[in-house]
Design a protein around this motif. Structure first.
Motif, PDB file in Angstrom:
ATOM      1  N   ALA A 120       0.831  -1.218   0.000  1.00  0.00           N
ATOM      2  CA  ALA A 120       0.000   0.000   0.000  1.00  0.00           C
ATOM      3  C   ALA A 120       0.861   1.263   0.000  1.00  0.00           C
ATOM      4  O   ALA A 120       0.349   2.361  -0.224  1.00  0.00           O
ATOM      5  CB  ALA A 120      -0.941   0.004   1.205  1.00  0.00           C
ATOM      6  N   THR A 121       2.175   1.136   0.238  1.00  0.00           N
ATOM      7  CA  THR A 121       3.044   2.320   0.160  1.00  0.00           C
ATOM      8  C   THR A 121       3.187   2.801  -1.290  1.00  0.00           C
ATOM      9  O   THR A 121       3.504   3.956  -1.524  1.00  0.00           O
ATOM     10  CB  THR A 121       4.466   2.025   0.704  1.00  0.00           C
ATOM     11  OG1 THR A 121       4.971   0.861   0.043  1.00  0.00           O
ATOM     12  CG2 THR A 121       4.452   1.787   2.203  1.00  0.00           C
ATOM     13  N   PRO A 138       1.008   6.599  -1.653  1.00  0.00           N
ATOM     14  CA  PRO A 138      -0.125   5.864  -1.079  1.00  0.00           C
ATOM     15  C   PRO A 138      -1.454   6.561  -1.332  1.00  0.00           C
ATOM     16  O   PRO A 138      -1.516   7.793  -1.348  1.00  0.00           O
ATOM     17  CB  PRO A 138       0.177   5.852   0.425  1.00  0.00           C
ATOM     18  CG  PRO A 138       1.576   6.305   0.583  1.00  0.00           C
ATOM     19  CD  PRO A 138       1.978   7.035  -0.650  1.00  0.00           C
ATOM     20  N   GLY A 143      -1.475   3.195   4.123  1.00  0.00           N
ATOM     21  CA  GLY A 143      -0.219   3.119   3.376  1.00  0.00           C
ATOM     22  C   GLY A 143       0.711   4.277   3.723  1.00  0.00           C
ATOM     23  O   GLY A 143       1.920   4.102   3.864  1.00  0.00           O
ATOM     24  N   ARG A 168       7.963  -5.044   2.367  1.00  0.00           N
ATOM     25  CA  ARG A 168       6.663  -4.599   1.829  1.00  0.00           C
ATOM     26  C   ARG A 168       5.906  -5.831   1.355  1.00  0.00           C
ATOM     27  O   ARG A 168       6.148  -6.333   0.265  1.00  0.00           O
ATOM     28  CB  ARG A 168       6.879  -3.629   0.668  1.00  0.00           C
ATOM     29  CG  ARG A 168       7.440  -2.295   1.115  1.00  0.00           C
ATOM     30  CD  ARG A 168       7.609  -1.370  -0.078  1.00  0.00           C
ATOM     31  NE  ARG A 168       8.122  -0.073   0.350  1.00  0.00           N
ATOM     32  CZ  ARG A 168       8.740   0.773  -0.454  1.00  0.00           C
ATOM     33  NH1 ARG A 168       8.913   0.477  -1.741  1.00  0.00           N
ATOM     34  NH2 ARG A 168       9.190   1.930   0.005  1.00  0.00           N
TER      35      ARG A 168
END
Ligand SMILES: NC(=O)c1ccc[n+]([C@@H]2O[C@H](COP(=O)([O-])OP(=O)(O)OC[C@H]3O[C@@H](n4cnc5c(N)ncnc54)[C@H](O)[C@@H]3O)[C@@H](O)[C@H]2O)c1
Length: 329
Positions: A120-121, A138, A143, A168
């Motif tokens: 989600a980053t 994000p 995120g 991640r």
């Protein structure tokens, strides 16, 4: 035996990692406030401290008493929808509390840390499979709360010598092969447990959000990674840090994906049950495909997945659900 503090060790991924640490001859120590975790999931004999990662006094006491040398940090809130409704809760629980937690660790001279980050980053990817150096943008506070932590680590490294690896994860799924541990989130938002609850008759069916995506069958494709492969990635990361690999960010996924329809079909085959489907409109913010580029973790950490075929994932999750239809009671 090296003593590893596992924050969030009573949660889904944390409890599987604790079990894997034990199997590999480490001494895990769990810190968890049980906000979403289950005390029943902590392996017998493992020191368990019920408390908050932001409790500096407690963290320092645990490090001293248990001779902690490194930390795997899972503790967080991780409901994307909730994060959009209460961003401040996520910035407090995930970002601010992690900062306090890491400060307490550094004060206690613990400098090695593996951190649960998330795909989600990245937000909506420009390139799939997504490499670690892709832009991070994000699209939800969850995120963003995790990205801020990742970014803070570089400064803590410069100032205090923190050695960190952020993993991640893409979509964690599956369960311990013996059915002793599994996914029990309340509310459950993940696809595979929701499908299996429908197979058990605990839900009327499963909704497919969007059938007109640019994918072969029109449904979203995600990269599912077995929780045991994820657990192994943490241990390899810890060992690599110990050998001086240096800090950094790594994707953990398989490098390929399955569509929602493929997951449902596999679940029908594995369970032999009827799983009714409701086709619903798209949800905002769901990209067509989210797939990890995994060359970095394979090359630098020597990691590869062993349990992450869709069949193995669904079979192990089904074993868990059959044995524990009501989760950890
Ligand atoms: N499940 C996934 O697919 C996925 C994907 C990407 C990233 N992640 C990340 O992995 C981590 C673990 O996810 P999970 O699915 O196991 O979640 P989970 O909710 O099952 O586990 C989180 C654990 O942390 C504990 N916790 C939360 N806040 C705490 C605090 N302030 N102090 C002490 N304990 C606290 C909870 O009680 C729980 O046991 C999270 O950081 C999550 O953001 C998960």
């Amino acid at each position: 035996m090296e003593s590893i503090l596992v924050s969030g060790g009573a949660g889904y991924i944390g409890s599987h990692t604790v079990k894997t640490l034990l199997d590999r001859g480490y001494k895990p120590v769990v810190l968890d406030n049980l906000v979403t975790g289950h005390w029943q999931s902590v392996a017998r004999g493992v020191p368990f401290f019920q408390g908050d990662i932001a409790d500096s006094h407690l963290v320092r006491r645990i490090v001293e008493k248990e001779h902690v040398s490194a930390v795997i940090h899972f503790a967080a809130r991780s409901l994307v929808g909730e994060s959009a409704e209460k961003p401040d809760l996520y910035f407090e629980e995930n970002t601010a509390k992690t900062n306090r937690f890491v400060s307490s660790l550094l004060e206690s001279a613990v400098k090695r840390l593996i951190f649960s980050s998330t795909a989600a980053t990245y937000g909506i990817p420009e390139e799939v499979p997504i490499p670690e150096n892709a832009p991070t943008s994000p699209i939800n506070p969850y995120g963003f709360s995790k990205l801020m932590i990742e970014q803070s680590f570089s400064w803590l490294e410069k100032a205090y010598g923190l050695e960190w690896i952020a993993l991640r994860y893409f979509n964690a799924a599956g369960a311990a092969l013996d059915g002793s541990l599994g996914e029990d989130h309340i509310p459950e938002t993940h696809l595979i447990p929701l499908i299996l609850k429908a197979a058990l008759g605990q839900r009327e069916g499963i909704s497919i959000f969007g059938t007109d995506y640019a994918t072969p069958d029109g449904t979203c494709i995600r990269d599912y990674i077995h929780v045991l492969d994820l657990a192994n990635a943490h241990i390899l990361a810890l060992e690599a840090l110990g050998k001086g690999i240096g800090s950094g960010v790594y994707n953990v996924g398989t490098g390929s994906g399955y569509s929602v329809r493929e997951v449902i079909e596999t679940a029908r085959q594995v369970t032999g049950r009827t799983i009714p489907v409701v086709e619903s409109p798209r949800r905002p913010g769901d990209p067509d495909r989210l797939i990890a580029k995994v060359a970095k973790i394979q090359t630098l950490l020597g990691w590869s997945p062993n349990y992450s075929s869709l069949e193995q994932i669904v079979e192990s999750a089904w074993t868990w659900h059959l044995r524990h239809p009501n989760g950890f009671e």
